[in-house]
Motif scaffolding. Structure first.
Motif, PDB file in Angstrom:
ATOM      1  N   LYS A 236     -29.068  50.048   3.457  1.00  0.00           N
ATOM      2  CA  LYS A 236     -28.124  50.934   4.331  1.00  0.00           C
ATOM      3  C   LYS A 236     -27.480  50.402   5.328  1.00  0.00           C
ATOM      4  CE  LYS A 236     -28.221  55.657   5.339  1.00  0.00           C
ATOM      5  NZ  LYS A 236     -28.842  57.020   5.502  1.00  0.00           N
ATOM      6  N   GLN A 237     -28.062  49.669   6.053  1.00  0.00           N
ATOM      7  CA  GLN A 237     -27.104  49.235   7.187  1.00  0.00           C
ATOM      8  C   GLN A 237     -26.273  48.249   6.933  1.00  0.00           C
ATOM      9  OE1 GLN A 237     -29.692  47.650  10.408  1.00  0.00           O
ATOM     10  NE2 GLN A 237     -30.909  49.373  10.423  1.00  0.00           N
ATOM     11  N   ALA A 238     -26.434  47.056   5.871  1.00  0.00           N
ATOM     12  CA  ALA A 238     -25.430  46.325   5.476  1.00  0.00           C
ATOM     13  C   ALA A 238     -24.244  47.013   4.714  1.00  0.00           C
ATOM     14  CB  ALA A 238     -26.082  45.217   4.662  1.00  0.00           C
ATOM     15  N   PHE A 239     -24.607  48.112   4.117  1.00  0.00           N
ATOM     16  CA  PHE A 239     -23.683  48.697   3.340  1.00  0.00           C
ATOM     17  C   PHE A 239     -22.744  49.446   4.060  1.00  0.00           C
ATOM     18  CE2 PHE A 239     -23.652  52.949   0.588  1.00  0.00           C
ATOM     19  CZ  PHE A 239     -22.589  52.464  -0.123  1.00  0.00           C
ATOM     20  N   GLN A 240     -23.273  50.338   5.015  1.00  0.00           N
ATOM     21  CA  GLN A 240     -22.393  51.092   5.993  1.00  0.00           C
ATOM     22  C   GLN A 240     -21.232  50.289   6.748  1.00  0.00           C
ATOM     23  OE1 GLN A 240     -24.194  53.940   8.339  1.00  0.00           O
ATOM     24  NE2 GLN A 240     -25.331  54.925   6.675  1.00  0.00           N
ATOM     25  N   SER A 241     -21.971  49.118   7.099  1.00  0.00           N
ATOM     26  CA  SER A 241     -20.960  48.129   7.916  1.00  0.00           C
ATOM     27  C   SER A 241     -19.724  47.529   7.217  1.00  0.00           C
ATOM     28  CB  SER A 241     -21.546  46.894   8.327  1.00  0.00           C
ATOM     29  OG  SER A 241     -22.172  45.945   7.507  1.00  0.00           O
ATOM     30  N   GLN A 242     -19.864  47.811   5.740  1.00  0.00           N
ATOM     31  CA  GLN A 242     -18.681  47.174   5.139  1.00  0.00           C
ATOM     32  C   GLN A 242     -17.860  48.252   4.430  1.00  0.00           C
ATOM     33  OE1 GLN A 242     -19.571  44.255   2.146  1.00  0.00           O
ATOM     34  NE2 GLN A 242     -21.682  43.849   3.011  1.00  0.00           N
ATOM     35  N   ILE A 243     -18.239  49.510   4.895  1.00  0.00           N
ATOM     36  CA  ILE A 243     -17.330  50.715   4.426  1.00  0.00           C
ATOM     37  C   ILE A 243     -16.191  50.666   5.314  1.00  0.00           C
ATOM     38  CG2 ILE A 243     -17.201  52.951   3.738  1.00  0.00           C
ATOM     39  CD1 ILE A 243     -19.994  52.921   3.224  1.00  0.00           C
ATOM     40  N   HIS A 244     -14.811  50.651   4.767  1.00  0.00           N
ATOM     41  CA  HIS A 244     -13.613  50.714   5.641  1.00  0.00           C
ATOM     42  C   HIS A 244     -12.695  51.959   5.175  1.00  0.00           C
ATOM     43  CE1 HIS A 244     -13.539  47.037   8.486  1.00  0.00           C
ATOM     44  NE2 HIS A 244     -14.707  46.801   7.413  1.00  0.00           N
ATOM     45  N   HIS A 245     -12.931  52.368   3.926  1.00  0.00           N
ATOM     46  CA  HIS A 245     -12.315  53.577   3.320  1.00  0.00           C
ATOM     47  C   HIS A 245     -13.174  54.197   2.221  1.00  0.00           C
ATOM     48  CE1 HIS A 245      -8.857  55.874   2.647  1.00  0.00           C
ATOM     49  NE2 HIS A 245      -8.682  55.533   1.366  1.00  0.00           N
ATOM     50  N   VAL A 246     -12.953  55.475   2.015  1.00  0.00           N
ATOM     51  CA  VAL A 246     -13.376  56.218   0.938  1.00  0.00           C
ATOM     52  C   VAL A 246     -12.242  56.849   0.333  1.00  0.00           C
ATOM     53  CG1 VAL A 246     -15.031  58.154   0.190  1.00  0.00           C
ATOM     54  CG2 VAL A 246     -15.572  56.764   2.516  1.00  0.00           C
ATOM     55  N   ASP A 247     -12.408  56.455  -1.255  1.00  0.00           N
ATOM     56  CA  ASP A 247     -11.256  57.171  -2.069  1.00  0.00           C
ATOM     57  C   ASP A 247     -12.089  58.096  -3.117  1.00  0.00           C
ATOM     58  OD1 ASP A 247      -9.057  57.641  -3.239  1.00  0.00           O
ATOM     59  OD2 ASP A 247      -8.531  55.722  -3.835  1.00  0.00           O
ATOM     60  N   TYR A 248     -11.451  58.914  -3.900  1.00  0.00           N
ATOM     61  CA  TYR A 248     -12.219  59.951  -4.839  1.00  0.00           C
ATOM     62  C   TYR A 248     -11.326  60.094  -6.048  1.00  0.00           C
ATOM     63  CZ  TYR A 248      -9.448  63.367  -2.505  1.00  0.00           C
ATOM     64  OH  TYR A 248      -8.334  64.075  -1.838  1.00  0.00           O
ATOM     65  N   TYR A 249     -11.996  60.572  -7.152  1.00  0.00           N
ATOM     66  CA  TYR A 249     -11.120  61.009  -8.443  1.00  0.00           C
ATOM     67  C   TYR A 249     -11.940  62.376  -8.590  1.00  0.00           C
ATOM     68  CZ  TYR A 249      -9.517  61.368 -13.125  1.00  0.00           C
ATOM     69  OH  TYR A 249      -8.801  61.452 -14.250  1.00  0.00           O
ATOM     70  N   LEU A 250     -11.183  63.550  -8.692  1.00  0.00           N
ATOM     71  CA  LEU A 250     -11.703  64.719  -8.970  1.00  0.00           C
ATOM     72  C   LEU A 250     -11.883  64.954 -10.322  1.00  0.00           C
ATOM     73  CD1 LEU A 250      -9.687  67.136  -6.627  1.00  0.00           C
ATOM     74  CD2 LEU A 250     -11.768  66.142  -6.427  1.00  0.00           C
ATOM     75  N   THR A 251     -12.892  65.422 -10.685  1.00  0.00           N
ATOM     76  CA  THR A 251     -13.032  65.741 -12.146  1.00  0.00           C
ATOM     77  C   THR A 251     -13.556  66.986 -12.879  1.00  0.00           C
ATOM     78  OG1 THR A 251     -15.687  65.518 -11.851  1.00  0.00           O
ATOM     79  CG2 THR A 251     -14.447  63.318 -12.417  1.00  0.00           C
ATOM     80  N   GLY A 252     -13.487  68.026 -11.766  1.00  0.00           N
ATOM     81  CA  GLY A 252     -13.926  69.175 -12.246  1.00  0.00           C
ATOM     82  C   GLY A 252     -15.418  69.704 -12.533  1.00  0.00           C
ATOM     83  N   ASN A 253     -16.025  68.821 -13.289  1.00  0.00           N
ATOM     84  CA  ASN A 253     -17.345  69.252 -13.530  1.00  0.00           C
ATOM     85  C   ASN A 253     -18.242  67.860 -13.373  1.00  0.00           C
ATOM     86  OD1 ASN A 253     -17.709  68.041 -16.332  1.00  0.00           O
ATOM     87  ND2 ASN A 253     -16.046  69.573 -16.499  1.00  0.00           N
TER      88      ASN A 253
END
Length: 466
Positions: free
Chosen positions: A237-254
């Protein structure tokens, strides 16, 4: 209001299995330093050589140092009621909080991260490491990678941040700090706040805009916040979070389409922090071939490109179970079905359970007719169908298309659209490759119970009747 500027050195990179071996706390009144504290801490465990090479602290240096519980009262007095400040604050805070939790006390303080503050108040730098930003701001670090040297440098940086905070960034950060969601220091909170609360697939991207994690969710914002919230201190979790610079997404409806799209995106992008579905296992298929006598035979094996299969399965167990069940139901010789292997007769012949195709006693015509019935059953299993569900808006429907047992992809259409022929769905179809993992999803209870299945032969001409 006082700020407790903290820096620590540790025996490892995450708090769940490691300990503090040095701590420094600099009290700051918002304008200047008012108190200083530093101490080596006996971590009561070995300090790995690779860590000693960085901060210079070894087992001999901490052998006579106080243990954390011996300094806990002093440390708590310095922190209590103050705002916890550090460069990459979640790292330092997680270790200090874990140390207090070991003593039965849950530390809860407001936090400020000088990395995140620097990004907003001093924008445009290539790197916001403590060394780089101090070079840029003319701050000299004495005794780099030791707790007191780094803490003093962070305190001087904090003084400059306060002096240059013309837009009230620090105050705004403290107000947002009340939230339980601890946004990673490299992620713009605005990006998080603007995430939709809808079903879809989300992506965590690193500094180079590379996808490092793909996930699916019924509520994207809530699911993403779960990655950042809580009190988990594990290494990933710590290593993971330090590398997150952006969040993108794709909507699927369900959620079903989210599951299907997530599976495809994991195999396509091979994200570093996804463990599940990282498999190139092509699955298993049942194949048909004819022996020299003209008897048709079945064989379960790994799916191979270029070989036409009768029916396929995500794994050997499901394929074998189906083959065994159907061959018994149709009384197909187990040797001819590929279930048993023997040089002569199958084992079932001696028990009177086989009609003798394995030794030529059963006629070619009778045996081959059983195989044809087996193929008919497989073709029924592979029927063309749609799975219908909610779309991305109230006026939209979503569908998953399967033809001849193979996943074709998914699509969206307006509920007011009139579709008069099965093939008209294909103009809305977003095509995706098939895969055994997809097969597992489509055959899961989630898909079969929560989505309307429409077979091609039962299709009605108007979508509103679906």
């Amino acid at each position: 209001m006082k700020y407790a500027i903290v820096d620590i050195e540790t025996t490892g990179g995450y708090a769940a299995r490691n300990r503090i071996c040095e701590i420094a706390i600099i009290l700051h009144d918002g304008q200047k330093v008012v108190k200083e504290y530093q101490s080596l801490i006996n971590p009561e465990r070995h300090i790995p050589p690779q860590l000693s090479a960085i901060h210079g602290i070894n087992d001999q240096m901490v052998a006579e140092a106080p243990k954390f519980y011996e300094e806990a009262k002093t440390i708590h007095e310095l922190l209590d009621g103050n705002i916890f400040v550090a460069h990459s604050v979640n790292f330092d805070y997680s270790f200090v909080r874990a140390a207090f939790q070991d003593l039965g006390y849950d530390l809860k303080l407001k936090k400020l991260c000088t990395v995140r503050l620097s990004r907003k108040i001093f924008p445009g730098l290539k790197s916001y490491s403590l060394g780089n930003i101090c070079d840029d701001r003319g701050i000299q670090i004495h005794d780099r990678h030791r707790a007191f040297g780094d803490a003093i440098a962070t305190a001087e940086l904090f003084t400059q941040l306060v002096e240059n905070d013309s837009e009230g960034i620090i105050e705004k950060s403290l107000k947002k700090n009340a939230s339980v969601v601890n946004i990673p220091e490299n992620l713009d909170r605005k990006v998080f706040e603007e995430l939709p609360e809808s079903p879809g697939v989300y992506y965590f991207l690193n500094q180079k805009n590379q996808i490092i994690y793909v996930g699916k969710a019924k509520n994207i914002k809530k699911r993403v916040s779960n990655h950042f919230g809580g009190t988990k201190l594990e290494v990933a979790k710590q290593a993971f979070q330090s590398q997150i610079h952006h969040v993108d997404y794709y909507l699927t409806g369900n959620e079903l389409i989210a599951l299907l799209h997530e599976s495809h995106e994991i195999r396509k992008n091979w994200p570093r922090y996804n463990r599940a579905q990282k498999s190139n296992n092509p699955g298993y298929s049942i194949y048909l071939y004819e022996d020299r006598r003209g008897y048709k035979r079945l064989q379960l094996g790994r799916k191979q490109t270029g070989m036409k299969s009768i029916i396929r399965f995500p794994n050997h167990a499901s394929g074998f179970s189906f083959l065994n069940e159907m061959s018994k139901k149709l009384n197909i010789c187990p040797k001819m079905a590929g279930i048993q292997s023997s040089p002569d007769a199958c084992f079932d012949l001696k028990l009177g359970l086989c009609e003798g195709a394995c030794i030529g006693d059963e006629s070619l015509e009778d045996h081959n007719e059983k195989i044809e019935k087996f193929i008919e059953i497989c073709n029924i299993e592979k029927s063309d169908y749609l799975l219908m569900g909610d779309g991305r808006t109230l006026s939209e429907k979503a569908f998953v298309l399967v033809e001849n047992g193979n996943y074709q992809g998914f699509g969206f259409f307006d509920q007011d659209e009139s579709i008069s022929a099965w093939n008209e769905f294909k103009k809305y179809l977003i095509q995706y490759p098939d895969h055994p993992e997809i097969n597992k999803i489509l055959n899961s209870e989630h898909a079969t119970k929560h989505y309307k299945k429409i077979k091609k032969d039962a299709f009605k001409s108007k979508v509103e009747k679906i």
